[in-house]
Each structure stands twice: as structure tokens, then as C-alpha cells.
Design an enzyme around this catalytic site. Structure first.
Site, short mmCIF file in Angstrom:
data_model
loop_
_atom_site.label_atom_id
_atom_site.label_comp_id
_atom_site.label_asym_id
_atom_site.label_seq_id
_atom_site.Cartn_x
_atom_site.Cartn_y
_atom_site.Cartn_z
N HIS A 149 0.82 -1.22 0.00
CA HIS A 149 0.00 0.00 0.00
C HIS A 149 0.86 1.27 0.00
CE1 HIS A 149 -3.63 -2.28 0.37
NE2 HIS A 149 -3.29 -2.81 1.54
N ASP A 189 -4.31 -13.01 2.75
CA ASP A 189 -5.55 -12.69 3.46
C ASP A 189 -6.80 -13.06 2.66
OD1 ASP A 189 -4.61 -10.75 1.76
OD2 ASP A 189 -4.70 -9.11 3.21
N HIS A 248 -6.28 -7.34 -0.55
CA HIS A 248 -6.50 -5.90 -0.71
C HIS A 248 -5.86 -5.45 -2.02
CE1 HIS A 248 -6.55 -6.69 3.66
NE2 HIS A 248 -7.53 -5.79 3.66
N ASP A 276 -2.68 -10.42 -2.92
CA ASP A 276 -3.20 -10.04 -1.61
C ASP A 276 -4.69 -9.72 -1.78
OD1 ASP A 276 -1.95 -8.79 1.19
OD2 ASP A 276 -3.82 -7.83 0.57
#
Ligand SMILES: [Zn+2]
Ligand SMILES: [Zn+2]
Lengths: 438, 566
Positions: free
Chosen positions: A112, A240, A153, A151
Site C-alpha cells: 500500500h 488474506d 487488498h 493479496d
């Protein structure tokens, strides 16, 4: 004795003495149970699996990617230097051909973290993969690379860093941004006007299972990579998507991650998120390592695994299929899309608001890009934070043409120090980083 | 003042020493009869105790190669293995032989049961083992070092159907399922050899009226009571290299890092001492195809020694790694570094004329005079040994670390001192000093240094304690220890509990209280968070008795060093 079919390198840096806060999901014991499992399985004793000691990245490695405010030391802790260093260690082992592929099991994560850094976003401060990749370009002359982010996200940081780079294919598979932090990563996000189509986003609906992930890999990711012909494939391996992850809603499994790895055949895998530290991480990591090593992972079946319960619904299958079709169509039309984005303009502008959730900082960016037919274009970012910081960040790309080089220099030299707290020039043609302060 | 017997079985000779207040009181050498090692040991013990009043001997320490030889020569008794495994690598990959059974059952990394035992499957395996005439069985579960319940349940089901059942969790508290399988299998397989040896030695000494406590030397350079070793016969393997390291410890400075070089005939064994304390191997010792969890000193061997073959290939001098026999000066067939020493008249005792015959053709091929060629050989041997040592140090320093603190303040081993032992140690020592920046010494009484080291080693052991304050439980499965604790149980409490357990264990294994020097090997504390709430703490403490020498060693070793100077 067990033997790996592919020589595989591992760096393990659990950072047992670093955390954001005591109950934060990204905390000391995040890799503890993985380490227990790795040790109990005796992975480091397998012939062909090599464990490397993580090195520490230096400030130059970071400055090749980021504009850090007020400086690198303020946005990075020791753990960040080692975590990015772990990725760099593995990448070097792969480039030196000491191993066929490798996996950096490191924390804290990084996907991120964007080009400009005012603080932490989504548990990330600096981008491990980008620091590693730009080091490889600098040290080994690597050019075309695919980064596949698995991931849960959206890897908005990595996307941001490679938004204008036509030589980096960034593909992110993630839970739909309408239901998940950071709220971005839709199919229409295709990269900037000089690099349209080399950013691809495949948002997946909540409760997507093995079937949906592997469909997207087979239908989109692999064919696009085939066409793009990268020299290296990097996997940002967030874990995740696992059905036990507390922060997400997907139905992915350890075996699914291992299958994905077997299909994708990444050269370098770097751990990103994954917060089911007891129920998922140990099994997913073992699965990925065995898949990288070309070994049997059929016995990696985590507690609670039940293929029937973890099956995605037909409507999810339909949604995934539609999304994949859209992404494929965009990829096929990327040149036309790029042309229409550029039009007849000389510059493209982009205004954005960026929120640093870890520290509650709001940043406003005005980005100016030279639309260049010869290179990825000189880039200027005017960034202001609600903490009162104002900086001007100028990026001259790695393969800048003379015009873009001149422009970048001119932007830097003509900027008035009294207008900004910091003026920085990242000149990738000569691997330099300059700062002009008030 | 104690009188201690140290006995070290070597490849050709078995050395026995008697140490006492005058230092080295007595030494004997008996030829090693590899076919009858029992007899060799017994003869050695008989000879050393001749004319020594039995009641003056405090204890005896044996470094035996019996079990090691059994493994190396593949003369293992058949043993059965019953294995349970949770998710991960398929346990079939760790099959020992045809007597290997995988039964249902699974424990996870936190010690939670994730699959139950199936008693019928265990019984079926036991039936099959019994039908095959197996008398010794190993039982190993994945993560049994965290929760041994399945291994215990299986042992209960096996009952007394076998002569001896070895449980993985009792053998090591460390992680490493494949290594635990190998280690347990080896323990079960060498058990008969070790038990027979124990019985023969005890019986024969008893007959002679000698009833001293007998210890055996372990691969970690520590000792354990002979009787306790019956339950852990694997501990007796590979004590040979440990003996030479411990023989050097007595003469190493305690303020710096020392490289030990034991120059043998075929190879040179290397080890590192940090302030007089030897480094341990990170996981356990490897022997043949077996990778074990048996604690061992970090030693490494390079294939170059006094009897390595010397030849010229493409105009280049090559030393080793093979050995065809003795040096030509001792009647061998190929020139060796030892022959070079004869030619250079740095060493005596061999036939210089024969040595010259070996070196001459080498000199001719290299276009050098004979002395020059001999010097080249000797010099290259020394340089290659040092290069090997530097490589080992680099390997040690490149070992991965797991915390920020370790990575940034990572301890780097950097010895500045060398201790040489083995045959022509003195000549090597002098030249090592000439060609490097190390200070170099030789170990006094080189010829029996291993036996001296064996005699002077102290009892060692380690303990692993896990505390989960959420479960309210402190456990040390290896010790069959478990105790309830409350939520406030702290790291300090854990250290104290581990230290107590360690002391009890050491005394049980034969340690003298004044030799119990404990050290923290691992000390980790984690929060247990479920659903963003702190539910308790997970503490992991590993403590050891540092490998080292017994309390009285200083006076004894000083006497030995002094008498050598004289
Ligand atoms: Zn994530
Ligand atoms: Zn340009």
C-alpha cells in the site's frame, strides 16, 4: 531424502520485536506460527531449499522508489529496512542463479506504500517489491517485469508506483474495492496515458473460492503474461484471501494458494498481508514454498478445510467470469485506449486525495506527466498534507528521452524553494536523488 | 581432589588417561579393535586402573564410538516406527524402512488436537511389527514437542508388547518432525548395542571391584550418566569430534574467540570457541543419511590432513581429499604432507628416505628442488586448512536471524587465535602463524588431548519451556512436566521455572551442583490475540547448561600445561 525439483531460496524475517501496537493484526507473532510450522516440517533441511540471511536495504535503494517526507528515517523503522532487505536478498539469489526461485517471508508488508510517503498506509510504509525491483533494474539491468498481486487488498501502492511504467505489468487480484480497504482497484484503472493496459485490476466478489481465483489466473493472468513476455514474474503474495482471515471475506485455501503458485511460476515471491496467523499463514506459506520447490503439497490441508463448504456460488462464478472478460477486452484494446487518453495533449494532469489510515494523514496530490511518444514521461507531483507539509517531487524515468530529462531538470531547477518544504528530484537515468530545501 | 578417568576410542588407538591432583597421572594407549570395541574399552579401563586404589577414582567418562560405528556401518537393529502427522509434507517422505506406519492423529503448532488417534490403526501397526519380530519401537507425532498427548496415547496402546518404546517428545524439545523421526529411529535401533555395552562395562568393572560412576561423552561436549543414557542411546553418537574440542577448551583463552584445528590423517576437524565456550550446531548432528535433533557442537571437517594424497594435475599441486593409507615415510604408497615434513626435517620418526622417494617425482613435475617442493606441499596444506576455516566462519556468520535486534547487532564470530592439535601440531602451528594474522598455540599433550577433554567435560542438558497463559499452562513435554499457571505468570517466572527444571534434570543426569552454569538460549514473549483482544501471553524459554569443563579443571589443566613446558 527429500529433494526440491526447483532450487528455492527462502528469507525468513518475522521481526519478533516489532509491531504497530500490541493488538494490531500486523504484530510480532504474525509469522511465529509459520516459523513453528517451517521448523517442524524441517523445510530448511530439504535438499535444494536454501535459507538466506536477510540483508538491510540502504537509503539509496529506498530513494530509487520513494519520495519520503520529511526523510527516509522518519518513515522507516529498522524492521522496514530489513523487510525490504529480505526481498532484495532473495531477488539477488535468483538473479545470481544460486536458486531458481525464492520467497521472502518478511514483515512488515509494503504494497500500500505509494511513490510519495508521508506516513503509513494499510500497515505499509515503504514498498518492498518496488524497492527490490528497482534495485534489480539498477544492478542487473532487468527491464520488463510482471508483478502479480494476490493479496486480498488492492495493491494501490504498487499500482501507483508503476502507473506510468509500460515495462512493468501490474496485475492485482483482490476483493472488490466496494467492500474492502483501500476501495480502489477497478477494471477501468488501467494505468496512465503512457502505459495504458500495463496495469490490470481483477476485483473479485466477496466469498470467491479456489475456482474463481484459479479461473482468473488461467483466463487472464497467464495469457496476458504470455503476451507481455516479462523477464521476471514477481508475486506479491498476500495471504488474506484465506477463508479464516479476520479482515476479509474470501474462501481461498492453502491448496488454492499452492495451485496458484504452481500455475503462475513466479521467480520471486514476497509476502504481503495475511492476518489469520494461526489458522492460515502456517499452511499457506508451507503450500507456497512446496509449490515453488516443485514438491508435493497435497498433504497441506489446513484444519477446517471442506471443499463443499468453501465452494463459491454460481452467481459469484458468473461475476468473476464477466470481470475477467472485461479485463481481457481492455488488455486487447490497450493501445487504442492509450491513444484516446493522450489525445493531442502535451501533458496529462491527475488530482488525487490519499488517506494514510495508520496515522490519519490526508494528502492532496497534483500530478503532471509529459505525454511522451518515446519514453514513459517526466513526472511531477505537487503534494500537500493536512499536517502542513508541501513538497514537489520530480521523477525522471529510467529510460527517459532527452526531452523528458531536460524537462525534469528544468522543473527541479526552476522550482522556488520558498514555495515548498522540500523539492526532490529522482533521476533514474543516473540513479541520483537530490533534495532542495527551504 | 578427584581422580577422573577419560577414555577416548580413536580409529587406531584408544587413549585412556587418569587425571588427578598432579595433572596427568597416568596414560595408556591400547590398539582399537574395531571388531571388538567392547574389549578395547574394557582393556583400556583395566590398564588404567591397574595399581590404582579403586576408591580413589571419582568417576570415569567414556567417549565411545560403538553406536557411531553401528550407524556408520549400517549395522542397526531393526526398529519399528509409528508416526502421526498433521498438515504439511506427506509423512511418507520420512519413511525409515519397511517397518514404518503412518496412523491417524494430528496436533497443530499451538498444541491443539486437530485429528484424533485411531486406536485400531495403532493396534494393527503393532500387530504387524510384532509379526515382523520387531522388539524396539519409536513413536513420533508432528508437534509432539508442543503437545505429546498422541505419542503417550500410542505408547499406552502398545503397552508392554515391545522391549522398549521410544517417544519422540522425550528425545528432544526442539522442532523438526523429520529429524525427530530419524532421531527416535536411531535411538531405537542402537538401543541393543548400547545396552549390551553398558551391561558389559558395568559387569566387568564390578568384577574388578571398581564401582565408580560412569558417564558418557555426548556430541555436545557434555556428559551424561551411563545409566540415564540407556533411555537416550542416541546421545552417545559422534562424541569423537566433541572430545577433541573439549580437550582444547581447557587450554583456550576465556577472553577471545578461538579456532580449533584438529589435524588428523584424512581430515582436519574445525570448531570455534567463544570465550572458551564451544558453539553448538543449530539443529542437531547429521550422521550418514540421518539428520537428527541430537545436540552437537558445531564442528566441520575438511578433507585435508597429514596423510592426504599429494599429486600434480596439469602442473598444479593437489592435496587430498583422498587418502590411500599412511605416509610413505611410514610405509604408505603415496606421498603426503607428512612426507613433506620428513623431507623438511621438521618431523622425525618416519623413514626420510622413503619420504624423499615420494616427493621427488612431485618436485620433478613442478620443476622445483626437493626442498622447495616439500615446502610448497606443506605451505599449500596449511593455506587450504586456513581457507576451510575461514569458510566455516563465513557460514556461521551468514546464519539467518529472526529479530531486528539480531539482524542489526548480529554477533559476528571473528576468531583471532588458533589452537592446533593432532599429530604434527607444532610444525603446523608455527607455519599458520607465519602465513596468517592469527596467534597460534598448540594443545599440550596433543596425543591424548581427546581423552583429557573427555575426562574434564561437565554434564550438560537443555530444557524448553512453553507457557500459554490463556490456557493457563506451563509445559516442558521433554521432561513430562506440566503445571497450571495464572494470567499474571511473567517472563521472570518462566525463567525461574526453567532454571529449576534444568537444575533438576542436570543432577538427575549426573551433574555436580558446582558445575551447573545455566544460560538462556531462547527467550520470546508474544501476545495471544483473538478477535483483536489480548487473551494472554505465549512465552518460550530455552535454557541450557553450557558445554564446558568441570569445576576442578583449572588446577588440573594448569598442571598439565606446566608439565608440558617442563
Ligand atoms: Zn491485504
Ligand atoms: Zn520522453
Amino acid at each position: 531424502m527429500l529433494k526440491a525439483l526447483n532450487k528455492t531460496g527462502l528469507v525468513f524475517f518475522p521481526a519478533f520485536d516489532w509491531a504497530i501496537s500490541p493488538t494490531h493484526p500486523e504484530r510480532e507473532e504474525r509469522l511465529l506460527y509459520t516459523q513453528d510450522q517451517v521448523m517442524e516440517e524441517g523445510l530448511f533441511d530439504i535438499d535444494g531449499i536454501h535459507e538466506y540471511k536477510s540483508e538491510v536495504v540502504d537509503i539509496k535503494d529506498v530513494q530509487r522508489v520513494h519520495f519520503s517526507y520529511p526523510d527516509v528515517w522518519q518513515v522507516m523503522t529498522e524492521s522496514h529496512f530489513i523487510s525490504a532487505g529480505g526481498a532484495k536478498t532473495i531477488a539477488r539469489a535468483v538473479m545470481e542463479k544460486s536458486v531458481n526461485n525464492g520467497f521472502a517471508l518478511v514483515r512488515p508488508p509494503g504494497h500500500h506504500a505509494m511513490r510519495v510517503v508521508h506516513g503509513g498506509r494499510g500497515f505499509c510504509n515503504v514498498n518492498n517489491e518496488a524497492i527490490m525491483l528497482e534495485y534489480l533494474r539498477h544492478a542487473y539491468g532487468v527491464d520488463r517485469v510482471a508483478v502479480v498481486d494476490t493479496d486480498c487488498h488492492h495493491g494501490d501502492g504498487t499500482q501507483d508506483i508503476y502507473w506510468h511504467d509500460p515495462d512493468t505489468l501490474y496485475i492485482s487480484l483482490h476483493q472488490d474495492g466496494r467492500t474492502m480497504y483501500p476501495g480502489s482497484g477497478f477494471p477501468q484503472e488501467l494505468g496512465g496515458p503512457n502505459a495504458a493496459g500495463t496495469t490490470l485490476n481483477i476485483p473479485l466478489p466477496p466469498y470467491t473460492g479456489e475456482e474463481g481465483f484459479l479461473y482468473a489466473i488461467n483466463e487472464v493472468v497467464l495469457p496476458v503474461i504470455d503476451e507481455f513476455k516479462p523477464e521476471l514474474i514477481i508475486n506479491s503474495a498476500g495471504q488474506d484471501n484465506h477463508f479464516t482471515d479476520p479482515l476479509t471475506n474470501m474462501l481461498f485455501t492453502a491448496k488454492g494458494y499452492a495451485d496458484l503458485t504452481r500455475l503462475l511460476k513466479p521467480d520471486i515471491v514476497v509476502l504481503e498481508g495475511g492476518y489469520s496467523i494461526e489458522g492460515a499463514l502456517p499452511y499457506v506459506n508451507i503450500g507456497i514454498i512446496l509449490a515453488l520447490a516443485g514438491m508435493d503439497y497435497s498433504h497441506v490441508i489446513e484444519p477446517g478445510y471442506d471443499p463443499d463448504k468453501l465452494k463459491q456460488t454460481d452467481s459469484i462464478t458468473q461475476t468473476v467470469k464477466q470481470t475477467c472478460d472485461t479485463v481481457k477486452a481492455n488488455w486487447a484494446q490497450r493501445e487504442a485506449i492509450g491513444r484516446s487518453m493522450r489525445g493531442n495533449q502535451e501533458y496529462a494532469e491527475r488530482r488525487r486525495n490519499i488517506f494514510y489510515d495508520t496515522e490519519g494523514i490526508h494528502e492532496t496530490q497534483r500530478e503532471t506527466l509529459r505525454l511522451c511518444p518515446e519514453c514513459s514521461g517526466a513526472l511531477k507531483i505537487d503534494s500537500t498534507s493536512d499536517r502542513g507539509a508541501h513538497l514537489l517531487a520530480i521523477h525522471i524515468p529510467r529510460k527517459a528521452c532527452n526531452n523528458c530529462w531536460d524537462l525534469g531538470r528544468q522543473w527541479y531547477e526552476s522550482a522556488n524553494p520558498s514555495d515548498y518544504d522540500m523539492i526532490c528530484l529522482q533521476d533514474r537515468t543516473e540513479d541520483s536523488y537530490q533534495v532542495k530545501e527551504k | 581432589m578427584p581422580m577422573i578417568i577419560g577414555l577416548d576410542v580413536g580409529g587406531t588407538h584408544t587413549d585412556v588417561v587418569l587425571l588427578g591432583e598432579n595433572g596427568l597421572e597416568k596414560q595408556v594407549k591400547v590398539p582399537t579393535d574395531t571388531a571388538a570395541l567392547f574389549n578395547t574399552v574394557l582393556t583400556g579401563l583395566e590398564k588404567i586402573t591397574e595399581n590404582v586404589p579403586a576408591d580413589e577414582i571419582t568417576h570415569a567418562v567414556l567417549s565411545t564410538t560403538l553406536t557411531t560405528n553401528a550407524i556408520v556401518q549400517g549395522k542397526l537393529s531393526p526398529a519399528g516406527m509409528i508416526v502421526t502427522s498433521g498438515p504439511g509434507i506427506h509423512p511418507e517422505a520420512f519413511r525409515t524402512d519397511e517397518n514404518y506406519f503412518i496412523v491417524p492423529g494430528g496436533i497443530d503448532h499451538s498444541g491443539r488436537e486437530i485429528e484424533k488417534i485411531d486406536p485400531d490403526k495403532v493396534k494393527a501397526a503393532a500387530d504387524q511389527l510384532e509379526r515382523s519380530g520387531i522388539r524396539h519401537v519409536g513413536v513420533v507425532g508432528k508437534f509432539s514437542a508442543r503437545n505429546p498427548v498422541h505419542e503417550r496415547q500410542i505408547a499406552e496402546i502398545l503397552g508392554d508388547r515391545f522391549d522398549r518404546v521410544f517417544l519422540g517428545h522425550r528425545i528432544s524439545g526442539n522442532f523438526g518432525f523429520p529429524r525427530r523421526i530419524d532421531t527416535t529411529f536411531l535411538n531405537a535401533s542402537i538401543y541393543p548395542v548400547h545396552r549390551n555395552f553398558f551391561e558389559a562395562v558395568s559387569h566387568s568393572l564390578k568384577q574388578k571391584g571398581i564401582q565408580v560412576p560412569i558417564h558418557i561423552l555426548k556430541a555436545d561436549g557434555g556428559t551424561m550418566g551411563f545409566e540415564s543414557s540407556i533411555a537416550f542411546p542416541g546421545q552417545s553418537i559422534l562424541s569423537g569430534p566433541a572430545a577433541s574440542v573439549m580437550g582444547s577448551v581447557a587450554f583456550a583463552p576465556d577472553y577471545t574467540e578461538t579456532l580449533i584445528l584438529d589435524i588428523g590423517g584424512t581430515s582436519t576437524d574445525m570448531a570455534v570457541l567463544i570465550k572458551g565456550v564451544p558453539l553448538l550446531a543449530p539443529h542437531g548432528v547429521d550422521i550418514n543419511q540421518y539428520k537428527t535433533l541430537i545436540r552437537a557442537l558445531k564442528t566441520q571437517s575438511i578433507g585435508i590432513g597429514g596423510d592426504s594424497c599429494v599429486r600434480v594435475i596439469d602442473g598444479e599441486l593437489k592435496i587430498g581429499p583422498d587418502r590411500t593409507g599412511k605416509a610413505m615415510g611410514y610405509g604408505g604408497s603415496d606421498p603426503t604432507p607428512t612426507d613433506a615434513l620428513f623431507v623438511l626435517e621438521r618431523s622425525v620418526g618416519g623413514d626420510r628416505g622413503r619420504a624423499i622417494q615420494g616427493i621427488e617425482p612431485i618436485a620433478a613435475q613442478l620443476g622445483l628442488s626437493m626442498e622447495e617442493a616439500a615446502f610448497e606441499i606443506f605451505d599449500k596444506t596449511c593455506r587450504e586448512i586456513l581457507a576451510g576455516a575461514r569458510q566455516m566462519i563465513a557460514d556461521i556468520n551468514s546464519k539467518p536471524v529472526y529479530t531486528v535486534k539480531e539482524a542489526l547487532q548480529g554477533y559476528q564470530v571473528n576468531p583471532d587465535h588458533i589452537l592446533v592439535l593432532g599429530g604434527p601440531a607444532a610444525y603446523f602451528a608455527e607455519h599458520f602463524e607465519n602465513i596468517s594474522s592469527y596467534t597460534v598455540d598448540t594443545v599440550p599433550e596433543c596425543q591424548v588431548a581427546n581423552a583429557i577433554g573427555t575426562a574434564l567435560s561437565r554434564t550438560t542438558c537443555e530444557i524448553t519451556l512453553f507457557v500459554d497463559t490463556q490456557k493457563g499452562l506451563a509445559t516442558a513435554p521433554e521432561e513430562s512436566f506440566s503445571q497450571t499457571v495464572d494470567l499474571h505468570f511473567s517472563r521472570v517466572d518462566a525463567h525461574r521455572m526453567a532454571a529449576d527444571l534444568l537444575k533438576q534434570k542436570a543432577v538427575k543426569l549426573g551433574a555436580q551442583t558446582q558445575d551447573i552454569e545455566t544460560e538462556l538460549l531462547e527467550d520470546l514473549e508474544f501476545n495471544i490475540v483473538r478477535g483483536f483482544r489480548m487473551m494472554g501471553k505465549n512465552l518460550r524459554v530455552k535454557q541450557q547448561i553450557k558445554p564446558g569443563l568441570i569445576h576442578d579443571f583449572k588446577t588440573i589443566s594448569k598442571k598439565i600445561a606446566d608439565s608440558c613446558v617442563r
